[in-house]
Design a protein around this motif. Sequence first.
Motif, PDB file in Angstrom:
ATOM      1  N   ALA A 151      -1.171  -5.473  10.203  1.00 36.41           N
ATOM      2  CA  ALA A 151      -1.345  -5.337  11.642  1.00 36.41           C
ATOM      3  C   ALA A 151      -1.918  -6.630  12.209  1.00 36.41           C
ATOM      4  O   ALA A 151      -2.809  -7.243  11.627  1.00 36.41           O
ATOM      5  CB  ALA A 151      -2.274  -4.156  11.941  1.00 36.41           C
ATOM      6  N   GLY A 152      -1.409  -7.029  13.359  1.00 39.60           N
ATOM      7  CA  GLY A 152      -1.875  -8.250  14.000  1.00 39.60           C
ATOM      8  C   GLY A 152      -1.124  -9.491  13.603  1.00 39.60           C
ATOM      9  O   GLY A 152      -1.463 -10.585  14.069  1.00 39.60           O
ATOM     10  N   HIS A 153      -0.095  -9.372  12.750  1.00 38.31           N
ATOM     11  CA  HIS A 153       0.727 -10.513  12.352  1.00 38.31           C
ATOM     12  C   HIS A 153       2.136 -10.317  12.913  1.00 38.31           C
ATOM     13  O   HIS A 153       2.764  -9.276  12.681  1.00 38.31           O
ATOM     14  CB  HIS A 153       0.776 -10.654  10.829  1.00 38.31           C
ATOM     15  CG  HIS A 153      -0.539 -11.021  10.213  1.00 38.31           C
ATOM     16  ND1 HIS A 153      -1.561 -10.119  10.056  1.00 38.31           N
ATOM     17  CD2 HIS A 153      -0.999 -12.209   9.729  1.00 38.31           C
ATOM     18  CE1 HIS A 153      -2.592 -10.721   9.494  1.00 38.31           C
ATOM     19  NE2 HIS A 153      -2.282 -11.978   9.285  1.00 38.31           N
ATOM     20  N   PHE A 154       2.615 -11.322  13.635  1.00 37.62           N
ATOM     21  CA  PHE A 154       3.915 -11.237  14.293  1.00 37.62           C
ATOM     22  C   PHE A 154       4.732 -12.487  13.964  1.00 37.62           C
ATOM     23  O   PHE A 154       4.188 -13.519  13.559  1.00 37.62           O
ATOM     24  CB  PHE A 154       3.744 -11.111  15.811  1.00 37.62           C
ATOM     25  CG  PHE A 154       2.916  -9.925  16.229  1.00 37.62           C
ATOM     26  CD1 PHE A 154       3.498  -8.693  16.441  1.00 37.62           C
ATOM     27  CD2 PHE A 154       1.542 -10.048  16.402  1.00 37.62           C
ATOM     28  CE1 PHE A 154       2.729  -7.598  16.826  1.00 37.62           C
ATOM     29  CE2 PHE A 154       0.769  -8.966  16.781  1.00 37.62           C
ATOM     30  CZ  PHE A 154       1.365  -7.741  16.992  1.00 37.62           C
ATOM     31  N   GLU A 155       6.034 -12.356  14.162  1.00 36.40           N
ATOM     32  CA  GLU A 155       6.939 -13.481  13.886  1.00 36.40           C
ATOM     33  C   GLU A 155       6.854 -14.560  14.964  1.00 36.40           C
ATOM     34  O   GLU A 155       6.931 -15.739  14.675  1.00 36.40           O
ATOM     35  CB  GLU A 155       8.378 -12.968  13.773  1.00 36.40           C
ATOM     36  CG  GLU A 155       8.594 -12.015  12.608  1.00 36.40           C
ATOM     37  CD  GLU A 155       9.980 -11.447  12.596  1.00 36.40           C
ATOM     38  OE1 GLU A 155      10.745 -11.722  13.567  1.00 36.40           O
ATOM     39  OE2 GLU A 155      10.329 -10.724  11.644  1.00 36.40           O
ATOM     40  N   GLY A 156       6.708 -14.152  16.197  1.00 29.38           N
ATOM     41  CA  GLY A 156       6.690 -15.100  17.300  1.00 29.38           C
ATOM     42  C   GLY A 156       8.075 -15.278  17.907  1.00 29.38           C
ATOM     43  O   GLY A 156       9.097 -15.146  17.225  1.00 29.38           O
ATOM     44  N   VAL A 157       8.105 -15.597  19.205  1.00 28.40           N
ATOM     45  CA  VAL A 157       9.364 -15.722  19.938  1.00 28.40           C
ATOM     46  C   VAL A 157       9.291 -16.961  20.821  1.00 28.40           C
ATOM     47  O   VAL A 157       8.257 -17.238  21.447  1.00 28.40           O
ATOM     48  CB  VAL A 157       9.629 -14.469  20.801  1.00 28.40           C
ATOM     49  CG1 VAL A 157      10.920 -14.629  21.585  1.00 28.40           C
ATOM     50  CG2 VAL A 157       9.685 -13.224  19.935  1.00 28.40           C
ATOM     51  N   TYR A 158      10.392 -17.719  20.847  1.00 24.41           N
ATOM     52  CA  TYR A 158      10.538 -18.851  21.756  1.00 24.41           C
ATOM     53  C   TYR A 158      11.346 -18.383  22.974  1.00 24.41           C
ATOM     54  O   TYR A 158      12.443 -17.834  22.819  1.00 24.41           O
ATOM     55  CB  TYR A 158      11.256 -20.013  21.092  1.00 24.41           C
ATOM     56  CG  TYR A 158      10.415 -20.757  20.081  1.00 24.41           C
ATOM     57  CD1 TYR A 158       9.578 -21.794  20.463  1.00 24.41           C
ATOM     58  CD2 TYR A 158      10.450 -20.412  18.731  1.00 24.41           C
ATOM     59  CE1 TYR A 158       8.807 -22.484  19.538  1.00 24.41           C
ATOM     60  CE2 TYR A 158       9.686 -21.094  17.800  1.00 24.41           C
ATOM     61  CZ  TYR A 158       8.868 -22.127  18.207  1.00 24.41           C
ATOM     62  OH  TYR A 158       8.101 -22.799  17.292  1.00 24.41           O
ATOM     63  N   VAL A 159      10.796 -18.611  24.159  1.00 22.65           N
ATOM     64  CA  VAL A 159      11.449 -18.243  25.416  1.00 22.65           C
ATOM     65  C   VAL A 159      11.633 -19.517  26.233  1.00 22.65           C
ATOM     66  O   VAL A 159      10.655 -20.214  26.538  1.00 22.65           O
ATOM     67  CB  VAL A 159      10.618 -17.207  26.196  1.00 22.65           C
ATOM     68  CG1 VAL A 159      11.307 -16.875  27.520  1.00 22.65           C
ATOM     69  CG2 VAL A 159      10.418 -15.944  25.372  1.00 22.65           C
ATOM     70  N   LYS A 160      12.882 -19.822  26.587  1.00 24.34           N
ATOM     71  CA  LYS A 160      13.179 -20.996  27.411  1.00 24.34           C
ATOM     72  C   LYS A 160      13.606 -20.517  28.800  1.00 24.34           C
ATOM     73  O   LYS A 160      14.488 -19.663  28.928  1.00 24.34           O
ATOM     74  CB  LYS A 160      14.283 -21.836  26.782  1.00 24.34           C
ATOM     75  CG  LYS A 160      14.637 -23.073  27.603  1.00 24.34           C
ATOM     76  CD  LYS A 160      15.789 -23.841  26.975  1.00 24.34           C
ATOM     77  CE  LYS A 160      15.330 -24.618  25.755  1.00 24.34           C
ATOM     78  NZ  LYS A 160      16.399 -25.526  25.250  1.00 24.34           N
ATOM     79  N   VAL A 161      12.969 -21.083  29.812  1.00 25.29           N
ATOM     80  CA  VAL A 161      13.280 -20.753  31.195  1.00 25.29           C
ATOM     81  C   VAL A 161      13.687 -22.027  31.921  1.00 25.29           C
ATOM     82  O   VAL A 161      13.333 -23.142  31.503  1.00 25.29           O
ATOM     83  CB  VAL A 161      12.085 -20.081  31.901  1.00 25.29           C
ATOM     84  CG1 VAL A 161      11.756 -18.756  31.242  1.00 25.29           C
ATOM     85  CG2 VAL A 161      10.868 -20.997  31.880  1.00 25.29           C
ATOM     86  N   GLY A 162      14.426 -21.862  32.998  1.00 26.72           N
ATOM     87  CA  GLY A 162      14.891 -23.004  33.778  1.00 26.72           C
ATOM     88  C   GLY A 162      14.805 -22.734  35.259  1.00 26.72           C
ATOM     89  O   GLY A 162      14.773 -21.573  35.709  1.00 26.72           O
TER      90      GLY A 162
END
Length: 361
Positions: A151-162
């Motif tokens: 619990a408390g460990h995540f893969e992470g996500v990259y979000v690109k906005v423009g």
Amino acid sequence: MRETFQNDFEPLSKLYAGRLYDDPMIFKCNRQNFPDLPEWLRFTQRHPYDNGFLYGTPTSPGKSIIEIYAVNKRSYETARHILVIKVIPERILPFQVEFFIKLREIEKVLPSPVQDEIKQDLQKLWNTEALEIVNITNALDRGGRVPLPLAGHFEGVYVKVGSEQYFSDCLLKVLTPEYQKQCTAGAKVKVPGGCNFCSIPSNCITWCKIELFDLTKQEPAPPAPTLGSGILEDGGDFNPPESPPSRDYFPDYIVTVIVPLILAIILCVLLAYIMCGRREGVTKRNARTNQIQLYHHHTILGNTDELRNMAGNRSAPPPLSTLPMFNSRTGERASPLLSDSPSIPLIMAQHDPYSDTLPRK
């Protein structure tokens, strides 16, 4: 082309009205007549009871035909669906920023309500509402490490906005030398004052992983190479390199073969001397051994031979060793008290336990 394609496959309970089944479903997607999906399209599904997500951002215009197979793990029924994706060219947003959300996973960010929450925080950070999500990428696809199953460990996500609007002051602070120095040192970077617009803790961004893209300042493409005649210029005759000088391998032979051989011979001679040259011999051993001990030893050997002979012939007379007193060599019975022989059997102590059985000079 900046529009993100996304499709959510609902569970069976929502597809068929009036049925309350929530069967485990497995989806398999591939491009038609190809074993895999296009390079810009990805599919994710954590568990058969979870929804499957087909997501990606196209990089070039065209048409893609996707085959989707659904397998019901309860009844093993299979369904096939054809999805046609048409990509048309569109103007690219000139100013783009990529953020890293550490406490999220890809399937938790793809639903539209979660994207709206992230988009609202980024609109406040950019100070504009004309903001579009350009791409969403799993951190594992960018070389990230697989987190621990805790619990408390995540893969992470990259979000690109423009956006069409230039970067805000908060975003430009990322390019300052002081800010980059703190990130390089690995210290905990404080959020710039007035730039913390994180309404939900799980949607907070990692400031040291913010990357700005100004597509209006792209470097021009390198010029195309000039085509020549295809014939090499005359450079003269070919001069091969000279042969290397000869080398004497006799010292290497001595070190590799002769020296180990001499050491092996010395060790063999030393071992032979220890095993064979330092032995006492039977005569010397008997001279240093007590006579009574030698007599007992010979008696044991004689009795062993006598028992072996008796085993072959059951009608033989009783062995001499069973008699009250006897001479093991002659077989004659004699009184132990009158015998002058130094070889005195131990059976003498049975007649007189208080007598001295040792030979005296």
